[in-house]
Design an enzyme around this catalytic site. Structure first.
Site, PDB file in Angstrom:
ATOM      1  N   ARG A  62      38.387  31.167  43.285  1.00  0.00           N
ATOM      2  CA  ARG A  62      39.257  32.198  43.973  1.00  0.00           C
ATOM      3  C   ARG A  62      40.460  32.030  44.605  1.00  0.00           C
ATOM      4  O   ARG A  62      40.453  32.270  45.895  1.00  0.00           O
ATOM      5  CB  ARG A  62      37.971  32.826  44.642  1.00  0.00           C
ATOM      6  CG  ARG A  62      36.751  33.504  43.876  1.00  0.00           C
ATOM      7  CD  ARG A  62      36.024  34.349  44.556  1.00  0.00           C
ATOM      8  NE  ARG A  62      36.400  35.516  44.858  1.00  0.00           N
ATOM      9  CZ  ARG A  62      35.949  36.680  45.564  1.00  0.00           C
ATOM     10  NH1 ARG A  62      34.651  36.296  46.035  1.00  0.00           N
ATOM     11  NH2 ARG A  62      36.450  37.886  45.462  1.00  0.00           N
ATOM     12  N   ARG A  95      25.991  41.904  53.165  1.00  0.00           N
ATOM     13  CA  ARG A  95      27.419  42.333  53.296  1.00  0.00           C
ATOM     14  C   ARG A  95      28.003  43.578  52.749  1.00  0.00           C
ATOM     15  O   ARG A  95      28.924  43.848  53.032  1.00  0.00           O
ATOM     16  CB  ARG A  95      28.036  40.929  52.844  1.00  0.00           C
ATOM     17  CG  ARG A  95      27.774  39.729  53.335  1.00  0.00           C
ATOM     18  CD  ARG A  95      28.407  38.627  52.805  1.00  0.00           C
ATOM     19  NE  ARG A  95      29.877  38.700  52.511  1.00  0.00           N
ATOM     20  CZ  ARG A  95      30.721  38.141  51.898  1.00  0.00           C
ATOM     21  NH1 ARG A  95      30.430  36.856  51.631  1.00  0.00           N
ATOM     22  NH2 ARG A  95      31.989  38.471  51.984  1.00  0.00           N
ATOM     23  N   ASP A 152      31.107  42.820  38.891  1.00  0.00           N
ATOM     24  CA  ASP A 152      30.152  43.364  40.057  1.00  0.00           C
ATOM     25  C   ASP A 152      29.045  43.658  39.751  1.00  0.00           C
ATOM     26  O   ASP A 152      28.142  44.194  40.458  1.00  0.00           O
ATOM     27  CB  ASP A 152      30.843  44.153  41.237  1.00  0.00           C
ATOM     28  CG  ASP A 152      32.176  43.359  41.846  1.00  0.00           C
ATOM     29  OD1 ASP A 152      32.205  41.997  41.986  1.00  0.00           O
ATOM     30  OD2 ASP A 152      33.106  43.946  42.672  1.00  0.00           O
ATOM     31  N   LYS A 207      32.638  49.358  49.513  1.00  0.00           N
ATOM     32  CA  LYS A 207      32.953  48.192  50.574  1.00  0.00           C
ATOM     33  C   LYS A 207      34.297  47.780  49.977  1.00  0.00           C
ATOM     34  O   LYS A 207      35.230  47.376  50.699  1.00  0.00           O
ATOM     35  CB  LYS A 207      31.954  47.026  50.159  1.00  0.00           C
ATOM     36  CG  LYS A 207      32.484  45.688  50.583  1.00  0.00           C
ATOM     37  CD  LYS A 207      31.527  44.426  50.423  1.00  0.00           C
ATOM     38  CE  LYS A 207      31.587  44.047  48.880  1.00  0.00           C
ATOM     39  NZ  LYS A 207      32.694  43.094  48.759  1.00  0.00           N
ATOM     40  N   ASN A 208      34.600  47.604  48.529  1.00  0.00           N
ATOM     41  CA  ASN A 208      36.043  47.029  48.482  1.00  0.00           C
ATOM     42  C   ASN A 208      37.123  47.883  48.595  1.00  0.00           C
ATOM     43  O   ASN A 208      38.211  47.577  48.182  1.00  0.00           O
ATOM     44  CB  ASN A 208      35.699  46.667  46.914  1.00  0.00           C
ATOM     45  CG  ASN A 208      34.866  45.201  46.667  1.00  0.00           C
ATOM     46  OD1 ASN A 208      34.334  44.559  47.854  1.00  0.00           O
ATOM     47  ND2 ASN A 208      34.204  44.942  45.421  1.00  0.00           N
ATOM     48  N   CYS A 258      34.326  30.353  46.938  1.00  0.00           N
ATOM     49  CA  CYS A 258      32.939  30.752  47.511  1.00  0.00           C
ATOM     50  C   CYS A 258      31.966  30.415  46.254  1.00  0.00           C
ATOM     51  O   CYS A 258      32.253  29.954  45.384  1.00  0.00           O
ATOM     52  CB  CYS A 258      33.197  32.345  47.889  1.00  0.00           C
ATOM     53  SG  CYS A 258      33.184  33.446  46.259  1.00  0.00           S
TER      54      CYS A 258
HETATM   55  N1  EPU Z   1      42.637  34.835  40.750  1.00  0.00           N
HETATM   56  C1  EPU Z   1      43.586  33.991  40.898  1.00  0.00           C
HETATM   57  N2  EPU Z   1      44.502  33.682  41.688  1.00  0.00           N
HETATM   58  C2  EPU Z   1      44.842  34.687  42.566  1.00  0.00           C
HETATM   59  C3  EPU Z   1      43.751  35.775  42.603  1.00  0.00           C
HETATM   60  C4  EPU Z   1      42.712  35.819  41.688  1.00  0.00           C
HETATM   61  O1  EPU Z   1      43.364  32.850  40.102  1.00  0.00           O
HETATM   62  O2  EPU Z   1      45.849  34.471  43.433  1.00  0.00           O
HETATM   63  C5  EPU Z   1      41.658  34.686  39.735  1.00  0.00           C
HETATM   64  C6  EPU Z   1      40.147  34.828  40.490  1.00  0.00           C
HETATM   65  O3  EPU Z   1      39.840  33.483  40.695  1.00  0.00           O
HETATM   66  C7  EPU Z   1      39.329  35.334  39.480  1.00  0.00           C
HETATM   67  C8  EPU Z   1      40.410  36.504  38.886  1.00  0.00           C
HETATM   68  O4  EPU Z   1      41.756  35.987  39.205  1.00  0.00           O
HETATM   69  O5  EPU Z   1      39.028  34.394  38.388  1.00  0.00           O
HETATM   70  C9  EPU Z   1      39.971  37.913  39.464  1.00  0.00           C
HETATM   71  O6  EPU Z   1      39.929  37.818  40.789  1.00  0.00           O
HETATM   72  P1  EPU Z   1      40.480  39.090  41.966  1.00  0.00           P
HETATM   73  O7  EPU Z   1      41.503  38.509  42.775  1.00  0.00           O
HETATM   74  O8  EPU Z   1      40.607  40.476  41.087  1.00  0.00           O
HETATM   75  O9  EPU Z   1      39.257  39.119  42.647  1.00  0.00           O
HETATM   76  P2  EPU Z   1      38.938  39.569  44.199  1.00  0.00           P
HETATM   77  O10 EPU Z   1      40.289  40.426  44.550  1.00  0.00           O
HETATM   78  O11 EPU Z   1      38.974  38.306  45.106  1.00  0.00           O
HETATM   79  C10 EPU Z   1      37.913  41.534  44.262  1.00  0.00           C
HETATM   80  C11 EPU Z   1      36.581  42.028  44.782  1.00  0.00           C
HETATM   81  C12 EPU Z   1      35.267  41.407  44.141  1.00  0.00           C
HETATM   82  C13 EPU Z   1      35.392  41.574  42.576  1.00  0.00           C
HETATM   83  C14 EPU Z   1      36.803  41.319  42.174  1.00  0.00           C
HETATM   84  C15 EPU Z   1      36.865  41.468  40.611  1.00  0.00           C
HETATM   85  C16 EPU Z   1      37.243  42.889  47.106  1.00  0.00           C
HETATM   86  C17 EPU Z   1      37.043  42.485  48.355  1.00  0.00           C
HETATM   87  N3  EPU Z   1      36.672  41.889  46.299  1.00  0.00           N
HETATM   88  O12 EPU Z   1      37.943  40.283  44.432  1.00  0.00           O
HETATM   89  O13 EPU Z   1      34.329  41.802  44.909  1.00  0.00           O
HETATM   90  O14 EPU Z   1      34.348  40.935  41.914  1.00  0.00           O
HETATM   91  O15 EPU Z   1      37.560  41.811  42.724  1.00  0.00           O
HETATM   92  O16 EPU Z   1      36.870  42.633  40.308  1.00  0.00           O
HETATM   93  O17 EPU Z   1      37.749  43.902  46.486  1.00  0.00           O
HETATM   94  C18 EPU Z   1      31.805  41.911  45.195  1.00  0.00           C
HETATM   95  O18 EPU Z   1      31.952  43.069  45.766  1.00  0.00           O
HETATM   96  O19 EPU Z   1      30.735  41.460  45.278  1.00  0.00           O
HETATM   97  C19 EPU Z   1      32.874  41.055  44.869  1.00  0.00           C
HETATM   98  C20 EPU Z   1      32.918  39.670  44.504  1.00  0.00           C
END
Ligand code: EPU
Length: 420
Positions: A122, A399, A307, A22-23, A117
């Site tokens: 996030r 999802r 995850d 998915k990711n 969420c």
């Molecule tokens: N963060 C910030 N500012 C930003 C971006 C992130 O403060 O601009 C913080 C987030 O709030 C969090 C941390 O940084 O505390 C890491 O978040 P990240 O941005 O890495 O998460 P994401 O990119 O939104 C992806 C996966 C998630 C997975 C996370 C961590 C996708 C579509 N989603 O989310 O997947 O948990 O990386 O590995 O790639 C899931 O599949 O169940 C899922 C939630």
């Protein structure tokens, strides 16, 4: 709303094919926006999130359709409206991944802010910081991000991310492929899905070095071109099945698993008493002896993934001993704890740390899925419990897991989808 009825039924046995990730699929589908020509993606899992992404592209005037079960063909040359509307973004945060490609290719974009969420706030500040460093003018109004590249083209920049962010790295990396000059992303996410996206972009003609390390260098090119790309298999789906085998016992072969991306997960399962036998891209996970509790702290790749935290907790709940589990990525990713306790688990939480004391038996009950991975943990716990567990709100599960109940039935589980 569909529910899952799970009845504890002893060990799992057999083989299960792991679906596309998915990711990885979500950013890869969005990368099509960078190309004014047809692209084809294969091994795209059939999930609500991939369906939503195709709809999002369609809303922009992009020709995008699933032409076979796991094949999506996209032609973004028909793009007319670089806008991601709230109605779809609110259902899937990863929609923000269209932002970088749209500004890079179209010169402007209007994308609804994803908002928080269930698992945390996030924010997307790092996505915006990266685009602004490349010269984008970014404003927020009415719940939308408006971004524009002066003169229609972003410029290469040196960007140091404040924290490791997976989709933040992906958004900036995609935007940089068409920028004027060289972009360096420091403190970049090293997740395998970032590498998969980079490989896809390279197949389309992008110049990217260092994906998989914390410094990614992208030299902008004038255009990307048509390509066919196969999405990597899903390490979290594979890890979920592996945890299920650890928890209930048995022997299951994960077919087409991303073995090299799963070291941290397999290390924990070995510590728990499992045997992990790798044969090419197939992995046989078995547990015959006692299950031991394993402590873990989640962290960015290559450490143990957030995850997988909920699924490992479901395993620890029925293990011998006590595990200390700390969630370091998201501030509210322990909502499965109270649901696991409804089945008889003994878990104390302080802040983001859960102390799990293994119990010898869980008993089936009605529980509620609160997010994607929490749902998976409830399925694993339900498989361990005596009697029947009814899991409500499984739209979360749909999802991110392709045909999970059919795959588990194939391994001998008693599990049934109930529509109400
Ligand atoms: N963060 C910030 N500012 C930003 C971006 C992130 O403060 O601009 C913080 C987030 O709030 C969090 C941390 O940084 O505390 C890491 O978040 P990240 O941005 O890495 O998460 P994401 O990119 O939104 C992806 C996966 C998630 C997975 C996370 C961590 C996708 C579509 N989603 O989310 O997947 O948990 O990386 O590995 O790639 C899931 O599949 O169940 C899922 C939630």
């Amino acid at each position: 709303m569909d529910k899952l009825r799970v009845t504890g039924n002893g060990p799992l046995r057999g083989a299960v094919r792991i679906s596309g990730a998915k990711n990885a699929a979500l950013p890869i589908l969005c990368s099509s926006l960078l190309v004014k020509a047809p692209v084809t993606f294969v091994n795209v899992p059939q999930l609500n999130d991939t369906r939503t992404t195709v709809r999002l592209l369609n809303q922009m005037g992009v020709t995008a359709a699933r032409t076979e079960t796991h094949r999506v063909e996209i032609d973004a040359s028909t793009l007319t409206k670089p806008v991601a509307e709230y109605d779809l973004v609110k259902t899937m945060r990863a929609s923000v991944l269209v932002l970088g490609p749209l500004v890079a290719r179209w010169g402007e974009a209007r994308v609804s802010l994803p908002g928080g969420c269930a698992i945390g706030q996030r924010p997307v500040d790092q996505h915006l910081k990266g685009l602004e460093a490349m010269g984008a003018e970014v404003t927020l109004d009415g719940g939308y991000i408006n971004a524009a590249a002066p003169g229609g083209r972003l410029k290469g920049a040196h960007i140091v991310m404040d924290m490791v962010t997976v989709t933040g790295t992906e958004n900036v990396m995609m935007a940089a492929t068409l920028a004027d000059g060289v972009t360096v992303i420091e403190n970049a996410a090293r997740e395998p899905e970032v590498v998969d996206l980079a490989n896809c972009l390279i197949a389309m003609g992008a110049d990217i070095k260092g994906a998989g390390t914390d410094t990614i260098t992208i030299t902008g090119v004038d255009n990307l071109h048509s390509a066919t790309y196969r999405v990597m298999p899903d390490r979290i789906e594979a890890g979920t099945f592996a945890c299920a085998v650890a928890a209930v016992g048995g022997e299951v072969t994960l077919l087409d698993a991303p073995v090299t991306a799963m070291d941290a997960i397999f290390d924990k399962l070995r510590d728990a008493g499992c045997s992990i036998a790798v044969n090419g891209s197939n992995v046989t996970v078995s547990r015959k002896g006692p299950l031991k509790a394993v402590s873990v702290k989640t962290a960015p790749y290559p450490a143990f993934p957030t995850d997988m935290q909920a699924q490992l907790m479901a395993m620890n709940v029925v293990a011998e001993g006590t595990a200390v589990m700390t969630e370091n990525i998201f501030e509210n990713r322990m909502m499965h704890v109270s649901e696991l306790c409804r089945l008889g688990a003994k878990i104390d939480i302080t802040g983001n740390t859960a102390v799990v004391q293994g119990v010898s038996e869980l008993k089936g009950a009605n529980v509620m899925a609160t997010d994607l991975r929490a749902s998976a943990s409830l399925v694993i716990a339900g498989l361990c419990a005596t009697g029947t567990t009814m899991i409500d709100r499984i739209y979360h599960l749909d999802r991110g897991y392709e045909h999970i109940e059919d795959k588990l039935i194939g391994l001998g589980a008693t599990i049934e989808r109930v529509s109400s």
